[in-house]
Design a protein around this motif. Sequence first.
Motif, PDB file in Angstrom:
ATOM      1  N   GLY A 208       4.040  -7.151   1.611  1.00  0.00           N
ATOM      2  CA  GLY A 208       3.354  -7.059   0.327  1.00  0.00           C
ATOM      3  C   GLY A 208       3.250  -5.627  -0.172  1.00  0.00           C
ATOM      4  O   GLY A 208       4.021  -4.764   0.201  1.00  0.00           O
ATOM      5  N   ASN A 209       2.251  -5.384  -1.010  1.00  0.00           N
ATOM      6  CA  ASN A 209       2.073  -4.051  -1.591  1.00  0.00           C
ATOM      7  C   ASN A 209       0.880  -3.350  -0.979  1.00  0.00           C
ATOM      8  O   ASN A 209      -0.016  -2.910  -1.661  1.00  0.00           O
ATOM      9  CB  ASN A 209       1.872  -4.162  -3.102  1.00  0.00           C
ATOM     10  CG  ASN A 209       3.134  -4.632  -3.772  1.00  0.00           C
ATOM     11  OD1 ASN A 209       4.209  -4.107  -3.516  1.00  0.00           O
ATOM     12  ND2 ASN A 209       3.012  -5.632  -4.615  1.00  0.00           N
ATOM     13  N   ARG A 210       0.839  -3.274   0.313  1.00  0.00           N
ATOM     14  CA  ARG A 210      -0.332  -2.695   0.961  1.00  0.00           C
ATOM     15  C   ARG A 210      -0.409  -1.190   0.761  1.00  0.00           C
ATOM     16  O   ARG A 210       0.585  -0.501   0.712  1.00  0.00           O
ATOM     17  CB  ARG A 210      -0.318  -3.026   2.450  1.00  0.00           C
ATOM     18  CG  ARG A 210      -0.593  -4.480   2.706  1.00  0.00           C
ATOM     19  CD  ARG A 210      -1.232  -4.632   4.056  1.00  0.00           C
ATOM     20  NE  ARG A 210      -1.501  -6.034   4.322  1.00  0.00           N
ATOM     21  CZ  ARG A 210      -2.719  -6.539   4.422  1.00  0.00           C
ATOM     22  NH1 ARG A 210      -3.754  -5.768   4.271  1.00  0.00           N
ATOM     23  NH2 ARG A 210      -2.899  -7.804   4.677  1.00  0.00           N
ATOM     24  N   ARG A 211      -1.636  -0.713   0.624  1.00  0.00           N
ATOM     25  CA  ARG A 211      -1.882   0.721   0.558  1.00  0.00           C
ATOM     26  C   ARG A 211      -2.493   1.167   1.879  1.00  0.00           C
ATOM     27  O   ARG A 211      -3.219   0.401   2.506  1.00  0.00           O
ATOM     28  CB  ARG A 211      -2.875   1.051  -0.550  1.00  0.00           C
ATOM     29  CG  ARG A 211      -2.324   0.901  -1.936  1.00  0.00           C
ATOM     30  CD  ARG A 211      -3.471   0.832  -2.916  1.00  0.00           C
ATOM     31  NE  ARG A 211      -2.987   0.310  -4.186  1.00  0.00           N
ATOM     32  CZ  ARG A 211      -2.654   1.090  -5.210  1.00  0.00           C
ATOM     33  NH1 ARG A 211      -2.800   2.386  -5.126  1.00  0.00           N
ATOM     34  NH2 ARG A 211      -2.201   0.564  -6.329  1.00  0.00           N
ATOM     35  N   ILE A 212      -2.216   2.420   2.239  1.00  0.00           N
ATOM     36  CA  ILE A 212      -2.809   2.985   3.456  1.00  0.00           C
ATOM     37  C   ILE A 212      -3.775   4.092   3.058  1.00  0.00           C
ATOM     38  O   ILE A 212      -3.408   4.993   2.304  1.00  0.00           O
ATOM     39  CB  ILE A 212      -1.738   3.582   4.380  1.00  0.00           C
ATOM     40  CG1 ILE A 212      -0.746   2.504   4.808  1.00  0.00           C
ATOM     41  CG2 ILE A 212      -2.385   4.220   5.597  1.00  0.00           C
ATOM     42  CD1 ILE A 212       0.303   2.994   5.788  1.00  0.00           C
ATOM     43  N   VAL A 213      -4.998   4.005   3.516  1.00  0.00           N
ATOM     44  CA  VAL A 213      -5.983   5.067   3.303  1.00  0.00           C
ATOM     45  C   VAL A 213      -6.246   5.732   4.651  1.00  0.00           C
ATOM     46  O   VAL A 213      -6.548   5.052   5.636  1.00  0.00           O
ATOM     47  CB  VAL A 213      -7.295   4.481   2.732  1.00  0.00           C
ATOM     48  CG1 VAL A 213      -8.374   5.561   2.655  1.00  0.00           C
ATOM     49  CG2 VAL A 213      -7.056   3.866   1.359  1.00  0.00           C
TER      50      VAL A 213
ATOM     51  N   GLY B 279      -7.293   2.602   6.844  1.00  0.00           N
ATOM     52  CA  GLY B 279      -7.705   1.387   6.152  1.00  0.00           C
ATOM     53  C   GLY B 279      -6.507   0.881   5.365  1.00  0.00           C
ATOM     54  O   GLY B 279      -5.876   1.639   4.625  1.00  0.00           O
ATOM     55  N   LEU B 280      -6.166  -0.369   5.548  1.00  0.00           N
ATOM     56  CA  LEU B 280      -5.006  -0.962   4.863  1.00  0.00           C
ATOM     57  C   LEU B 280      -5.501  -2.062   3.939  1.00  0.00           C
ATOM     58  O   LEU B 280      -6.315  -2.884   4.335  1.00  0.00           O
ATOM     59  CB  LEU B 280      -4.040  -1.574   5.885  1.00  0.00           C
ATOM     60  CG  LEU B 280      -3.739  -0.777   7.155  1.00  0.00           C
ATOM     61  CD1 LEU B 280      -2.854  -1.602   8.086  1.00  0.00           C
ATOM     62  CD2 LEU B 280      -3.068   0.524   6.808  1.00  0.00           C
ATOM     63  N   TYR B 281      -5.014  -2.043   2.721  1.00  0.00           N
ATOM     64  CA  TYR B 281      -5.390  -3.131   1.817  1.00  0.00           C
ATOM     65  C   TYR B 281      -4.296  -3.392   0.809  1.00  0.00           C
ATOM     66  O   TYR B 281      -3.341  -2.627   0.728  1.00  0.00           O
ATOM     67  CB  TYR B 281      -6.716  -2.841   1.119  1.00  0.00           C
ATOM     68  CG  TYR B 281      -6.684  -1.747   0.092  1.00  0.00           C
ATOM     69  CD1 TYR B 281      -6.751  -0.398   0.461  1.00  0.00           C
ATOM     70  CD2 TYR B 281      -6.596  -2.038  -1.263  1.00  0.00           C
ATOM     71  CE1 TYR B 281      -6.727   0.591  -0.492  1.00  0.00           C
ATOM     72  CE2 TYR B 281      -6.579  -1.038  -2.212  1.00  0.00           C
ATOM     73  CZ  TYR B 281      -6.638   0.269  -1.822  1.00  0.00           C
ATOM     74  OH  TYR B 281      -6.605   1.263  -2.761  1.00  0.00           O
TER      75      TYR B 281
END
Length: 314
Positions: free
Chosen positions: A83-88, A312-314
């Motif tokens: 998917g289009n996960r973002r990593i913080v 944090g991944l979302y």
Amino acid sequence: MKSVFGEAYTAEDDHIHAHQANRPEESVKSAAEVRRAASGPSRRKMLGMAGALSATVAGLGMIDAKPASASSTGIDTSRVLGGNRRIVDMSHAWGADFPVFRPFVEPARFDQVASVEKEGYNTFIITMDEHSGTHMDGPKHFDNGQLATDEIPAENLIAPLVVVRIADRAEKDLDALLTYDDLRKWESRHGRIPDGAVVAMDCGWSGRINDPARIFNRDAADKPHFPGIGWDAAEFLESRRNIVGVATDSPSLDSGANNYLDPRAHKILLTTGHYGIEWAANVDKLPESGAVTVIGLMKHKGGFAGPVRMFGLY
Ligand SMILES: [Zn+2]
């Protein structure tokens, strides 16, 4: 935890990429395929073959191809995570000048014992408190009967992330606490706190990292004032919910004032087998619900605490 991350990298993919790398004339196709081939573990594999292939591949420029849509991490995250996960990045960079919570923590010492200029390589010897930078207070911090940090199962270090925001309140009240009420309000919006979760407090302290005076807010008696987890919230999480740990973006699990009075949030949570992350970064950049955290924990034997590189991944 496979379902959290979507489709995983498979040995079959590796086979396909190796096959392509062996037949370079077939491998330069669409930009998307080049990107695919250049990302992830198979890229390393391909670079390992570079010597043998360089003569034939050099003209195609493929080995040098860079993923056009790579994130700043250099990883095609959509491929690795689905998917289009973002990593913080939830860890602060730390060094000898990282603020420490006196008198409980000593500053780290960094001694560079080798350098490229002299020895041909760089090495630090670091003398540090376990509670340095963004770090975990382990279950054994207050209780010899609990697990050391190296004994915490890996599956407890990948967890649904619950973010509870109290930054508005903390702006006006430096002693603000994350309360039972805050948790129930979170649940009324997002449902029950998931099993195996890490519950993170966002009190707005991530943004104060370069301003120690505004982190500790010491009064005339040298007592610090910063937010923490309330005892009622700790009690509720420990006894009524099935979490693995908590996190705060402030210097401690307990508030500045409570650390001196009675560090009871620490005791309630840690002596019952949970862990607590302190100095978490960028909690304000994560959604209240739906993210996953991955905690890379230093694995020294018998650890009571230790620095973490946390995401944090979302
Ligand atoms: Zn600590």
